[in-house]
Motif scaffolding. Sequence first.
Motif, PDB file in Angstrom:
ATOM      1  N   ARG A 124      27.939  39.711  45.542  1.00 53.76           N
ATOM      2  CA  ARG A 124      28.907  39.714  44.449  1.00 53.76           C
ATOM      3  C   ARG A 124      28.237  39.310  43.137  1.00 53.76           C
ATOM      4  O   ARG A 124      28.767  38.534  42.350  1.00 53.76           O
ATOM      5  CB  ARG A 124      30.083  38.785  44.768  1.00 53.76           C
ATOM      6  N   LYS A 201      49.511  36.470  41.247  1.00 52.80           N
ATOM      7  CA  LYS A 201      48.416  35.777  41.909  1.00 52.80           C
ATOM      8  C   LYS A 201      47.087  36.453  41.607  1.00 52.80           C
ATOM      9  O   LYS A 201      47.010  37.666  41.389  1.00 52.80           O
ATOM     10  CB  LYS A 201      48.650  35.736  43.418  1.00 52.80           C
ATOM     11  N   ASP A 202      46.021  35.649  41.606  1.00 51.98           N
ATOM     12  CA  ASP A 202      44.678  36.158  41.345  1.00 51.98           C
ATOM     13  C   ASP A 202      44.310  37.263  42.328  1.00 51.98           C
ATOM     14  O   ASP A 202      43.719  38.274  41.953  1.00 51.98           O
ATOM     15  CB  ASP A 202      43.687  34.991  41.440  1.00 51.98           C
ATOM     16  N   ALA A 203      44.686  37.083  43.607  1.00 54.55           N
ATOM     17  CA  ALA A 203      44.353  38.096  44.615  1.00 54.55           C
ATOM     18  C   ALA A 203      45.031  39.424  44.313  1.00 54.55           C
ATOM     19  O   ALA A 203      44.453  40.499  44.525  1.00 54.55           O
ATOM     20  CB  ALA A 203      44.759  37.597  46.007  1.00 54.55           C
ATOM     21  N   ASP A 204      46.268  39.373  43.789  1.00 55.84           N
ATOM     22  CA  ASP A 204      46.981  40.612  43.449  1.00 55.84           C
ATOM     23  C   ASP A 204      46.318  41.321  42.276  1.00 55.84           C
ATOM     24  O   ASP A 204      46.202  42.546  42.262  1.00 55.84           O
ATOM     25  CB  ASP A 204      48.440  40.306  43.123  1.00 55.84           C
ATOM     26  N   THR A 206      43.176  41.105  41.422  1.00 55.59           N
ATOM     27  CA  THR A 206      41.915  41.657  41.919  1.00 55.59           C
ATOM     28  C   THR A 206      42.150  42.951  42.690  1.00 55.59           C
ATOM     29  O   THR A 206      41.398  43.917  42.554  1.00 55.59           O
ATOM     30  CB  THR A 206      41.210  40.632  42.816  1.00 55.59           C
ATOM     31  N   THR A 207      43.225  42.981  43.491  1.00 53.67           N
ATOM     32  CA  THR A 207      43.555  44.195  44.239  1.00 53.67           C
ATOM     33  C   THR A 207      43.871  45.357  43.305  1.00 53.67           C
ATOM     34  O   THR A 207      43.441  46.495  43.531  1.00 53.67           O
ATOM     35  CB  THR A 207      44.750  43.934  45.169  1.00 53.67           C
ATOM     36  N   ILE A 208      44.609  45.076  42.237  1.00 52.80           N
ATOM     37  CA  ILE A 208      44.941  46.122  41.265  1.00 52.80           C
ATOM     38  C   ILE A 208      43.677  46.672  40.619  1.00 52.80           C
ATOM     39  O   ILE A 208      43.497  47.889  40.488  1.00 52.80           O
ATOM     40  CB  ILE A 208      45.896  45.561  40.193  1.00 52.80           C
ATOM     41  N   GLN A 210      40.618  46.625  41.780  1.00 52.20           N
ATOM     42  CA  GLN A 210      39.838  47.381  42.760  1.00 52.20           C
ATOM     43  C   GLN A 210      40.454  48.750  43.022  1.00 52.20           C
ATOM     44  O   GLN A 210      39.742  49.756  43.170  1.00 52.20           O
ATOM     45  CB  GLN A 210      39.729  46.586  44.058  1.00 52.20           C
ATOM     46  N   ARG A 211      41.779  48.807  43.075  1.00 52.27           N
ATOM     47  CA  ARG A 211      42.466  50.076  43.311  1.00 52.27           C
ATOM     48  C   ARG A 211      42.192  51.063  42.177  1.00 52.27           C
ATOM     49  O   ARG A 211      42.071  52.267  42.398  1.00 52.27           O
ATOM     50  CB  ARG A 211      43.961  49.822  43.447  1.00 52.27           C
ATOM     51  N   ASP A 215      37.241  46.795  38.663  1.00 50.43           N
ATOM     52  CA  ASP A 215      36.873  45.409  38.939  1.00 50.43           C
ATOM     53  C   ASP A 215      35.506  45.042  38.400  1.00 50.43           C
ATOM     54  O   ASP A 215      35.201  43.864  38.227  1.00 50.43           O
ATOM     55  CB  ASP A 215      36.931  45.133  40.447  1.00 50.43           C
ATOM     56  N   ALA A 220      39.765  39.344  36.627  1.00 50.84           N
ATOM     57  CA  ALA A 220      41.174  39.042  36.868  1.00 50.84           C
ATOM     58  C   ALA A 220      41.727  38.112  35.799  1.00 50.84           C
ATOM     59  O   ALA A 220      42.887  38.231  35.388  1.00 50.84           O
ATOM     60  CB  ALA A 220      41.342  38.414  38.256  1.00 50.84           C
TER      61      ALA A 220
END
Length: 387
Positions: A124, A201-204, A206-208, A210-211, A215, A220
């Motif tokens: 990373r 949330k940070d994870a959400d 990050t998912t957006i 990446q989608r 990223d 984020a």
Amino acid sequence: MTRARRIARALGPAVGRPPPREMLRACIGAGIGLTLCTFLVRLTMAPVNAAGPDPTLLLIAPLGATAMLAFAVPSSPLAQPWSALVGNTVSALVGVAVVLTVAEPWLALGLSVTLAMIAMMMLRATHPPAAGIALGTVLTADAVREVGFSYAFSPVLLDTALLLLVAVAFNRMTGRVYPFRQPREHSPRPIGDAGLRPVIKDADLTTILQRLGLDANIGAADLARLIDAAHGLAAEHLFDGVETGKIMARDLVTAHPGMPLGQIASLFRQHRIRTIPVVGFDGVFQGLVTETDLVRVLHKPEGPADGVLQRLLKASRDVAEPVAADVMERMVGTVSEFTPLGVLIDLLAQGEQQAVPVLDGARLVGLVTRADLIAALAKAHHPEGTE
């Protein structure tokens, strides 16, 4: 729009022109950082092979790209210290390993960059200039063989660390945040905040990213700040010119922190209200008590509201009865008299608050309920004299 114009637009500049002051700031910082790195690399690593290429010169080329990122776009995930320091160092290690194990130059060139990219992604630590370090290591294979893996630490690691230290100090001195702030976990807004924003949330986030394949371009934390700023701006302009002070109630029914819940229940029943602000004797706002808060302290919350209030009135004879401070919600969104109505709508639309306290500093001066807001909106859409 014609196809030719669409192609021309797609091939045009993708970023805006930065202000002259920002351009000057980034260029001066990069120049200072690279000059110091040049002196350091000369002190720590003399040319190993005077007749061949000097690996220290090839090192400066990737460092120039690192400097561009760290000083010109310090919020980019690619420019962060972990990406730069780990990316450059591991790429140098990969490059040296390839030089020592692969004899064919044509194979070593492609292999070094490929393996460096894999290593960076696994750690990373994606940093585009680091691929140049891997490539440069192979291009100076004769000199690198003399120093071996120590080349990855001196000068690569040392110079990258020095450049990043300069970037941290220079960016902060000139008003830029570097490294950028990592997103924090959600915590209640303190009393006095001018508004409340939806928390993702940070994870959400990050998912957006990446989608959408973004990223590597935006972090984020930056996306969260953009969403928050855009949401706030849209709310402010929803009803331009209308401020909270024009619709708030000023003649309030309040409680003090030590008031027993039985007395608060009497206030709810007498005035037919759903929310009561809790105010200290100095007028400082303390929190909100709602009917839901009262129900929560009962052993049998089922039944109509009047039954709930009757049970609380009966409980007022109990010496152990809770008081307002025991059940009130302290962390609530608040506004001022000058807060735009759009921000107030944004706050009440979250569903967590039935009313919004209006503060002057820390003192309570008014209250806006959902009913007040609905009445104001109805009046705006159906002014007097119209059907």
